[in-house]
Design an enzyme around this catalytic site. Structure first.
Site, PDB file in Angstrom:
ATOM      1  N   LEU A  35      21.367 -35.989  18.926  1.00  0.00           N
ATOM      2  CA  LEU A  35      20.265 -35.342  18.235  1.00  0.00           C
ATOM      3  C   LEU A  35      18.947 -35.845  18.861  1.00  0.00           C
ATOM      4  CD1 LEU A  35      19.737 -33.488  15.807  1.00  0.00           C
ATOM      5  CD2 LEU A  35      19.827 -35.474  14.324  1.00  0.00           C
ATOM      6  N   GLY A  37      17.801 -34.516  21.812  1.00  0.00           N
ATOM      7  CA  GLY A  37      17.800 -33.932  23.155  1.00  0.00           C
ATOM      8  C   GLY A  37      17.219 -34.821  24.236  1.00  0.00           C
ATOM      9  N   ASP A 308      12.663 -25.233  27.402  1.00  0.00           N
ATOM     10  CA  ASP A 308      12.916 -25.248  28.854  1.00  0.00           C
ATOM     11  C   ASP A 308      13.883 -24.167  29.315  1.00  0.00           C
ATOM     12  OD1 ASP A 308      11.419 -27.538  28.644  1.00  0.00           O
ATOM     13  OD2 ASP A 308      12.840 -28.848  29.681  1.00  0.00           O
ATOM     14  N   HIS A 441     -18.785 -44.969  17.158  1.00  0.00           N
ATOM     15  CA  HIS A 441     -19.131 -45.865  18.259  1.00  0.00           C
ATOM     16  C   HIS A 441     -18.624 -47.267  17.950  1.00  0.00           C
ATOM     17  CE1 HIS A 441     -21.473 -47.686  21.472  1.00  0.00           C
ATOM     18  NE2 HIS A 441     -21.833 -48.617  20.602  1.00  0.00           N
TER      19      HIS A 441
END
Ligand code: NAD
Length: 456
Positions: A35, A37, A308, A441
């Site tokens: 699980l 990938g 992909d 800042h």
């Protein structure tokens, strides 16, 4: 019959499962390995964990610059991988809990689509058959192997070998491919004091990135003693005892040979559809990737693809997750949520690299009238504190209306800063609107405010 079957449980697959389950759909999720990938188990997460360790080592050695002199700093390669494994396991446990909470039926094993018709798909896994009204393919990609002699030799590695399990402790490493994987792996090993050489086929490393970014990363890697050969044509890998040698032609056309303990192939990834379709089911493929329409619909009825494995997709985990959210919405007859065109890219070197929208070169090629502002990190207090004084942030706006069109960053925390700029572009913000926001800042974010101010 399930409402939705998902094949592959990487970032695309588990996101789709969660989105679907939250809409009350019954979901079955198939995974042949682990699980999470590639991203979680042998990609993004392990790389960044190892980069953190190697950075700590480099900082411990170089601490005198910060007033901390140390001696006897010990590198424990195995402990580095144990820490990485702990992070991966903890995230995977979280995913397991999420899938359980979502009542997603998780099936361990290799799934195959055995029939697809106008009403449903039949999927076989082990000796069981599952039927689903909609099927989402999220099988990802595997490392590409270039067709050269010697590529199958032991010691020729892919990112899987370097990132999974115990990793590979190598005193020297040749990396073929100077893309994101090549550069990040070079960073890990070089920071550990290993001898690293990158052989890149193109005229520069990180070819899709802005030329100036590639030059900065190139400079940084060279400072870390990484040898970089651009325009290198790799011909062959041979073995001499326990050393591997790579024969290649350099930029001048001279034949060269270099040798190391290991060779990493980092020449891209190929969509993984091997063995997915049986019984003469033909989905339209392009170089093994599923051709889909803009909604993610493949050429088969009720079969979708995300990540992909979808042709033309930028192979990044966050793109797979965005496509997952959109595909499930389309299946559920809702409007898409994610803008799939605006994709931030990150490289986790030191300093980090990030990019969004158009570059100055692209703007010129497209004939766009732009304004640019570049702020160097040497003028930013937090960057100096962090030890990152050799970078910059470049902001690009449209000349006519001041809208932010793009940004490229080489600076500490660039991969976090890119979020603010992605939101600014997505929301059509102008440089004036960005400059009107108080930035705390001292922070690296002030680079953004400073650049925006220069554009108004
Ligand atoms: P890539 O496409 O980014 O880079 C491959 C590199 O190999 C290119 O520079 C290419 O010119 C070079 N190359 C190809 N053939 C060659 C040869 N024969 N000899 C020498 N050089 C050669 O691929 P990758 O680095 O393998 O990464 C794979 C995928 O994973 C990419 O899509 C990448 O975006 C993704 N990834 C992303 C991250 C991140 O976002 N930080 C990290 C790792 C991987």
């Amino acid at each position: 019959m399930f409402d939705i079957a998902i094949i592959g449980a990487g970032p695309g697959g588990y996101t789709a499962a969660d989105e679907a389950a939250r809409r009350g759909k019954s979901v079955v999720l198939f995974e042949r390995n682990l699980l999470g990938g590639t991203c979680l188990n042998r990609g993004c997460v392990p790389t960044k964990a190892l980069l953190r360790s190697s950075k700590t080592y480099a900082e411990a050695i170089g601490g005198s610059e910060y007033g901390i002199a140390s001696s006897g700093v010990q590198l424990d390669f195995s402990a580095m991988h144990t820490r990485k494994a702990k992070i991966v396991t903890s995230l995977r446990d979280g995913l397991t809990k999420l899938m359980k909470k979502d009542k997603v039926k998780l099936i361990e094993g290799e799934a195959q689509i055995v029939s697809a018709n106008d009403a449903s798909c039949t999927i076989v896994c082990g000796n069981m058959e599952y039927e689903a009204r909609e099927t989402v393919i999220a099988t990802g990609s595997v490392p590409k192997r270039i067709p050269i002699p010697g590529i199958e030799l032991p010691g020729v590695l892919t990112s899987d070998d370097i990132l999974e399990g115990e990793g590979k402790d190598l005193s020297s490493l040749i990396i073929i491919g100077g893309g994101v994987i090549g550069v990040e792996c070079a960073e890990i090993y070089a920071a550990l004091g290993r001898q690293v050489t990158i052989l890149e086929a193109m005229e520069r490393i990180l070819p899709p990135f802005d030329k100036e970014i590639a030059q900065r990363v190139n400079m940084h890697l060279k400072k870390s003693n990484v040898k970089i050969e651009i325009a290198a044509r790799v011909a062959e890998i041979t073995q001499q005892d326990d050393i591997l040698c790579v024969r290649y032609c350099n930029k001048k056309g001279d034949e060269q040979q270099i040798c190391a303990r290991g060779v990493l192939i980092a020449t891209g990834r190929t969509a993984e559809t091997t063995g997915l379709f049986v019984n003469n089911i033909h989905a339209k493929l392009e170089h093994g990737a599923l051709v889909c329409d803009n909604d993610g619909r493949s050429s088969l009825p009720h079969v979708w693809a995300i990540g992909d494995v979808r042709a033309g997709t930028t192979q990044l985990a966050h793109v797979a997750m965005a496509q997952a959210r959109n595909v499930i919405r389309v299946i559920c007859h809702e409007e898409q949520l994610m803008n799939e065109q605006l994709i931030p890219s990150c490289v986790y070197t030191s300093p980090e690299v990030a990019s969004i929208g158009i570059t100055e070169t692209e703007a010129k090629e497209r004939g766009l009238l732009i304004r640019t502002a570049k702020v160097v990190t040497g003028s930013n207090a937090k960057c100096l504190i962090e030890g990152g004084d050799s970078g910059y942030l470049k902001l690009i706006s449209a000349k006519d209306n001041g809208r932010i069109l793009g940004a490229q960053l080489v600076c500490p925390r660039a991969t976090d800063l890119i979020g603010e700029l992605t939101v600014a572009i997505a929301q059509d913000m102008t440089a004036a609107q960005l400059a009107a926001v108080i930035h705390p800042h001292p922070t690296v974010n002030e680079l953004i405010a400073e650049a925006a101010l220069q554009l108004i």
